[in-house]
Design an enzyme around this catalytic site. Structure first.
Site, mmCIF file in Angstrom:
data_model
loop_
_atom_site.group_PDB
_atom_site.id
_atom_site.type_symbol
_atom_site.label_atom_id
_atom_site.label_comp_id
_atom_site.label_asym_id
_atom_site.label_seq_id
_atom_site.Cartn_x
_atom_site.Cartn_y
_atom_site.Cartn_z
ATOM 1 N N CYS A 23 0.778 -1.194 0.088
ATOM 2 C CA CYS A 23 0.070 0.063 -0.121
ATOM 3 C C CYS A 23 0.750 1.138 0.014
ATOM 4 C CB CYS A 23 -0.945 -0.031 1.269
ATOM 5 S SG CYS A 23 -1.899 -1.461 1.322
ATOM 6 N N HIS A 48 -2.899 6.839 2.574
ATOM 7 C CA HIS A 48 -3.452 5.609 2.187
ATOM 8 C C HIS A 48 -4.925 5.167 2.860
ATOM 9 C CE1 HIS A 48 -4.096 1.549 1.295
ATOM 10 N NE2 HIS A 48 -3.745 1.094 2.527
ATOM 11 N N ASN A 64 -10.364 -0.423 1.156
ATOM 12 C CA ASN A 64 -8.892 -0.137 0.933
ATOM 13 C C ASN A 64 -8.382 -0.915 -0.324
ATOM 14 O OD1 ASN A 64 -5.942 -0.833 1.013
ATOM 15 N ND2 ASN A 64 -6.043 -1.522 3.097
#
Ligand code: COA
Length: 414
Positions: A134, A276, A306
Site C-alpha cells: 500500500c 492511504h 482499501n
C-alpha cells in the site's frame, strides 16, 4: 531511506544540504478508474458472518468496488492512465517511464506496467511494476520524481492499480471486508518552476513481513499445495489486524513529520494530507497523535474500502474534483502496508500552466490514434510472429533440429 529536497520559495527554507535539481518534478495529470460493481456491507454479510454495523463502526467502510471478469489490474490501470494523460495533455509518445505499483499483477512478468505501456502506445518508455504494497504509489512517485529531477527524463506515468478481490480469502471475515478494487494514476513532468515533489521518506521493516502478506509462486514447498507451511493460504491474503493497526498509527505521524521537515515546512503549512485509505479509525488515531484535525485527512474509504496502492491516487483525484487542492498548496501523501513498508511525501501542488479540462483538442485526437495504433501494432506483431514460426517449422534445418532433439532425448548423456 531515500530523500529529496529542493531550494524553495515561500514557507520553505534552504538548508543548503542538498543540490538544486536540474529540473522540478510536477504532478500535471491525474486519473482514476473503478469497476462498476458495488459490493455493500450487506452483500458481504451474505458471504461471511458480519454486519453493516460492525464493518462501519470498526472501519468506516460502507461499500467497495469489485472487478468483473473482463477487468484486471492492467485494464483498470490503463483507464486511469488515459485519464491522467488527458488532464496533463501529454501524448503517450512523450512518456519515458511507466511505473505500476501493484500487489495484484496478472503475471509475475510481463509487468502490468509493460502491458499499460503497450496499450497506450508509449513506445519511448521503460516500464516496470513496483512491489511495496500500500506504500507503492508513494515509492513510485518518488522514483519518477528523482528521474525527472536528475534531468534524465522529462515525463513519467505512475499508476497504482489493484484487483484485491482476487487475492482475498472470502471465508476470512477479518480481511475480506476491508479491501476493494480500483486504479489511480498521475503524470509527472519536468518544469523550471520551483515546486512539485519536495521531499520523500521511504521506509521498510521486513521483520514485520509476517503481519500482512500474500504467499505466491516463489514460496517454499509450493507444488500442489493450497496452504504453505505456516498455515497461510497460497495466493491469498493473511493479516494480523491488531498489529497492523498499531504500526499504521505510529508510522503515519512519524513519516509525515519527517517529510515536512525535509521539505522545509511544518505540518501547519500542509493544506491537505492524502493518506492511504485503510480504515477511518486509523486516520482518526493518527490525527489525534499529530494533534491535527481529522478534516486535514482526505478520506473516501467509505466508498472504496482499501484499494492498496490505488487508494492514494484515487483519493487525490477526488480531492482535486472537490476543489480541496489549489495551486501552490502544500499537500502530503502517506502510505503504509505490507513489507512492512511506509512512505510519506510533500508536494507543492500545481504546475501553474496546467488545469484540469484544458486538454488540447488535436492532442486528444492524437492520443486516441495512439491507442488505436497500439492495438493494431499488437495484432500485427503477433500475427507476423506466428507466421514467422510456422515458416521456421518448414525449413530443412528445423527438421534437422527435431532429429537432434529426438536423439538427445533417447541418449541424454551423449
Ligand atoms: N464482522 C464481525 N465480527 C468480526 C469481524 C467481522 N468482519 N472481524 C472480526 N470480528 C470479530 C472477531 O472475531 C472478534 O470476536 P471475538 O471478540 O469474539 O474474538 C471481534 O470481532 C473483535 O476482533 P478484533 O480483531 O479485535 O477487532 P478490531 O476492533 O481490532 O478490528 C480490524 C479488526 C481488522 C478492523 C482492525 O484490526 C484493523 O482495521 N486493522 C488494520 C487493518 C488494515 O488496515 N490493514 C491494511 C493495512 S494496509
Amino acid at each position: 531511506m531515500v530523500t529529496t529536497n529542493t531550494t524553495a520559495q515561500s514557507a520553505r527554507t534552504n538548508n543548503g544540504a542538498r543540490p538544486t535539481p536540474v529540473q522540478y518534478a510536477h504532478i500535471v495529470g491525474w486519473g482514476m478508474a473503478v469497476p462498476e460493481t458495488v459490493m455493500t456491507n450487506d452483500d458481504l454479510s451474505a458471504i461471511v458472518e458480519t454486519s453493516d454495523e460492525w464493518i462501519r463502526t470498526r472501519t468506516g467502510i460502507r461499500e467497495r468496488r469489485i472487478a468483473s471478469d473482463h477487468e484486471s489490474t492492467a485494464t483498470l490501470g490503463l483507464k486511469a492512465a488515459q485519464h491522467a494523460l488527458e488532464v496533463a495533455d501529454v501524448l503517450p509518445a512523450e512518456v519515458e517511464l511507466v511505473i505500476c505499483a501493484t500487489s495484484t499483477p496478472e503475471h509475475i512478468f510481463p509487468s502490468a506496467a509493460s502491458l499499460i505501456q503497450a496499450w497506450l502506445g508509449a513506445n519511448n518508455a521503460g516500464a516496470f511494476d513496483l512491489s511495496a504494497a500500500c506504500s507503492g504509489f508513494v515509492y513510485g512517485v518518488n522514483i519518477a520524481a528523482q528521474a525527472i529531477r536528475s534531468g534524465s527524463i522529462r515525463t513519467a506515468l505512475v499508476v497504482g492499480s489493484e484487483t484485491m478481490s482476487r487475492v482475498l480469502d472470502w471465508s476470512d471475515r477479518s480481511t475480506c471486508i476491508l479491501f476493494g478494487d480500483g486504479a489511480g494514476a498521475v503524470v509527472l513532468k519536468a518544469s523550471d518552476v520551483d515546486g512539485g515533489v519536495l521531499s520523500a521518506v521511504l521506509r521498510s521493516d521486513g521483520t514485520g513481513g509476517d503481519l500482512l502478506g500474500i504467499p505466491t509462486v516463489g514460496s517454499l514447498d509450493i507444488e500442489g499445495v493450497t496452504e504453505i507451511s505456516n498455515g497461510h493460504k497460497f495466493g491469498k491474503m493473511h493479516m494480523n489486524g491488531g498489529e497492523v493497526f498499531k504500526f499504521a498509527t505510529r508510522v503515519i505521524g512519524d513519516s509525515l513529520t519527517q517529510a515536512a521537515q525535509q521539505a522545509g515546512i511544518t505540518l501547519a503549512d500542509i493544506k491537505l494530507i492524502v493518506p492511504h485509505q485503510a480504515n477511518a479509525r486509523i486516520l482518526h488515531a493518527a490525527a489525534r497523535n499529530l494533534k491535527i484535525s481529522d478534516a486535514l485527512f482526505m478520506s473516501n474509504v467509505e466508498r472504496y474500502g482499501n484499494t492498496s496502492s490505488a487508494s492514494i491516487p484515487i483519493a487525490l483525484c477526488e480531492a482535486v474534483q472537490q476543489g480541496r487542492i489549489q495551486p501552490n498548496d502544500y499537500i502530503a501523501f502517506v502510505g503504509f502496508g505490507g513489507g512492512l513498508t511506509w512512505a510519506a511525501m510533500v508536494v507543492q501542488w500545481g504546475s501553474p500552466q496546467v488545469t484540469a479540462g484544458t486538454s488540447n483538442f488535436i492532442n486528444r485526437q492524437r492520443r486516441q490514434l495512439s491507442y488505436r495504433l497500439a492495438a493494431w501494432r499488437r495484432t500485427l506483431l503477433r500475427a507476423s510472429r506466428s507466421i514467422g514460426s510456422s515458416f521456421a517449422r518448414l525449413r530443412p534445418e528445423h527438421g534437422r533440429m527435431d532429429r537432434l532433439k529426438h536423439k538427445a532425448e533417447q541418449h541424454p548423456f551423449e
